[in-house]
Structure formats: structure tokens, C-alpha cells
Motif scaffolding. Structure first.
Motif, PDB file in Angstrom:
ATOM      1  N   ILE A   9       5.405 -14.350 113.501  1.00  0.00           N
ATOM      2  CA  ILE A   9       4.727 -15.477 112.862  1.00  0.00           C
ATOM      3  C   ILE A   9       3.583 -14.936 112.021  1.00  0.00           C
ATOM      4  O   ILE A   9       2.715 -14.223 112.509  1.00  0.00           O
ATOM      5  N   SER A  66       2.292 -15.235 107.390  1.00  0.00           N
ATOM      6  CA  SER A  66       2.587 -15.921 106.135  1.00  0.00           C
ATOM      7  C   SER A  66       2.790 -14.869 105.063  1.00  0.00           C
ATOM      8  O   SER A  66       2.469 -13.693 105.269  1.00  0.00           O
ATOM      9  N   ILE A  93       2.068 -12.127 116.269  1.00  0.00           N
ATOM     10  CA  ILE A  93       1.330 -12.999 115.355  1.00  0.00           C
ATOM     11  C   ILE A  93       0.469 -12.143 114.443  1.00  0.00           C
ATOM     12  O   ILE A  93      -0.367 -11.356 114.907  1.00  0.00           O
ATOM     13  N   VAL A  99       0.254 -21.879 116.572  1.00  0.00           N
ATOM     14  CA  VAL A  99      -0.179 -20.604 116.012  1.00  0.00           C
ATOM     15  C   VAL A  99      -0.970 -20.862 114.735  1.00  0.00           C
ATOM     16  O   VAL A  99      -0.588 -21.694 113.910  1.00  0.00           O
ATOM     17  N   HIS A 100      -2.073 -20.111 114.570  1.00  0.00           N
ATOM     18  CA  HIS A 100      -3.010 -20.354 113.471  1.00  0.00           C
ATOM     19  C   HIS A 100      -3.316 -19.039 112.741  1.00  0.00           C
ATOM     20  O   HIS A 100      -4.332 -18.389 113.012  1.00  0.00           O
ATOM     21  N   ALA A 130       3.687 -20.554 104.620  1.00  0.00           N
ATOM     22  CA  ALA A 130       3.823 -20.455 106.068  1.00  0.00           C
ATOM     23  C   ALA A 130       5.151 -19.794 106.414  1.00  0.00           C
ATOM     24  O   ALA A 130       6.143 -19.952 105.691  1.00  0.00           O
ATOM     25  N   TYR A 133       2.371 -24.997 113.880  1.00  0.00           N
ATOM     26  CA  TYR A 133       1.896 -24.015 112.899  1.00  0.00           C
ATOM     27  C   TYR A 133       0.823 -24.640 112.027  1.00  0.00           C
ATOM     28  O   TYR A 133       1.038 -25.688 111.397  1.00  0.00           O
ATOM     29  N   LEU A 190      -1.911 -23.202 108.987  1.00  0.00           N
ATOM     30  CA  LEU A 190      -2.191 -22.032 108.162  1.00  0.00           C
ATOM     31  C   LEU A 190      -3.634 -22.066 107.666  1.00  0.00           C
ATOM     32  O   LEU A 190      -3.998 -22.893 106.825  1.00  0.00           O
ATOM     33  N   ILE A 248       7.680 -18.504 109.914  1.00  0.00           N
ATOM     34  CA  ILE A 248       8.092 -18.123 111.257  1.00  0.00           C
ATOM     35  C   ILE A 248       9.499 -17.543 111.155  1.00  0.00           C
ATOM     36  O   ILE A 248      10.409 -18.179 110.606  1.00  0.00           O
TER      37      ILE A 248
END
Length: 216
Positions: free
Chosen positions: A58, A60, A31, A132-133, A69, A108, A110, A71
Motif C-alpha cells: 500500500i 501511492s 505500507i 491506511v494513511h 492512491a 484508504y 491519502l 493498493i
């Protein structure tokens, strides 16, 4: 499943990402923060990196100076890609909000989308294994830090899922000059597995045992 959560500095390439993956071959997922990948050429290099090392990524990327975004699965395919939702509160989160891969449903959010997640993740209409952030830069105040962590806890409890966030180690919101790097992992009960404030070490978390290894 092992997840590497990084807080890199901004760069014009993907050297830090490449090093993290090459040095941690046992990791399943990496990440990285919002906007780490700065153009579409590097995006293709990132897809090749994921495929070469059989590692999900993951993060951006930037397109036309705006955030998208992202993945990427272990085969190097872009399995989630969309524009970032505008900040106006009435604007609902853009979809897709989740992606299913390897028998997992991954949510997800963002960056500032965290402030709409409690309201809008219901649109996903399925059980999310974890969210996920990716965050662009650190918080501009302690108040913002506490707000975003509390929102993550609310989301985790409402949707009964883990949430993981991370920012860059450098940079500040609109170049205001104030930055509190942030990284965190909240479990499905809303309790912290860890919360990092102005501590930019890389962390590897084993989802099965919830143990954490700190690097750097």
C-alpha cells in the motif's frame, strides 16, 4: 497479520521497498508513503515485486506529476487505484475509499484526505478492519503534527477501526524547509499503539498481538 510500516527517503527507483520485502519475508503487508513510486514503469515493477514475494503493498504513485492512491494485492493486482482528492474542504473524498481482500476491508486515506475522513468515510457504508494513511512528507509544524494525529484518533473512534500512517523520512511540504517525519498506529478506541515524531525507524506490527518490532 504482520504489517511493515516504512519511512523511506525519496528515490528514483524502488530499492528500499525491494530490500524491506526481501529482508522480511514473514510480513503480509508493506505500507510506504504517498508518492514513493515516481512513475508508471516503476509501478509495474512494484506489482511484479508483490507477486514474487506474495506481499500486499500500500502506497501511492505519480502519474502526470499528480498522486494516485494505490493498493496492490499479493497476486500483483492493483485492487484500489484513484486520484487524490483536491484539498478544498467542500470537495468530498474520491471513491473508492475501501477495498475488500482476503476477508479484510481496508480503508484508504491519502495524505491531506485525513482532514475529510471523519466526515466522508461514512460513504463506505461497511465495517472497516483498518485504515491506511500514506503521507507524502513530514509535518511542517508541531501544530500540524498534533492536528493530524488528533484527526486519526477521532476517525478511529468514530469508525471503531485501527488507522496506520507514515511519511517519507526526507522532503518538506512545498519545499518550505521544515519537515517532521511522522509514523503512527492508533487502535480502534482512539488510543495510540505508537506515535513516531522525527524517528524514522521502520516498524513491524503484529495485528493479532499488537506487538511492535523496531528496525534501523
Amino acid at each position: 497479520m504482520k504489517i511493515l510500516i516504512a519511512q523511506p527517503v525519496h528515490e528514483g527507483g524502488i530499492l528500499q521497498l525491494r530490500k524491506d520485502i526481501e529482508n522480511n519475508e514473514d510480513v503480509d503487508l508493506v505500507i510506504y508513503p504517498e508518492g514513493y513510486i515516481c512513475d508508471e514503469i516503476l509501478l509495474e515493477d512494484t506489482c511484479k515485486l508483490a507477486r514474487l514475494h506474495n506481499t500486499m503493498i500500500i502506497t501511492s504513485y505519480k502519474k502526470d506529476f499528480k498522486d494516485r492512491a494505490l493498493i496492490i494485492d499479493k497476486d500483483g493486482n492493483k485492487i484500489l487505484e484513484r486520484w487524490k482528492t483536491p484539498a478544498e474542504f467542500k470537495c468530498e473524498l474520491y471513491e473508492p475509499l475501501v477495498v475488500e481482500t482476503n476477508k479484510l476491508c481496508i480503508g484508504y486515506l491519502l495524505c491531506m484526505e485525513i482532514l475529510k475522513g471523519y466526515r466522508d468515510l461514512e460513504k463506505a457504508n461497511r465495517k472497516i478492519d483498518f485504515i491506511v494513511h500514506p503521507i507524502g512528507v513530514g509535518m511542517f509544524s508541531n501544530e500540524q503534527f498534533n492536528l493530524w494525529i488528533n484527526e486519526a484518533k477521532r476517525i478511529a473512534k468514530k469508525y471503531n477501526t485501527m488507522i496506520i500512517g507514515t511519511s517519507h523520512a526526507d522532503g518538506s511540504y512545498r519545499n518550505c524547509g521544515i519537515s517532521i517525519p511522522i509514523s503512527y498506529c492508533i487502535d480502534k478506541s482512539g488510543e495510540e499503539i505508537y506515535i513516531s515524531k522525527s524517528d524514522t525507524r521502520t516498524r513491524i506490527i503484529d495485528l493479532n498481538t499488537k506487538t511492535i518490532i523496531e528496525r534501523g
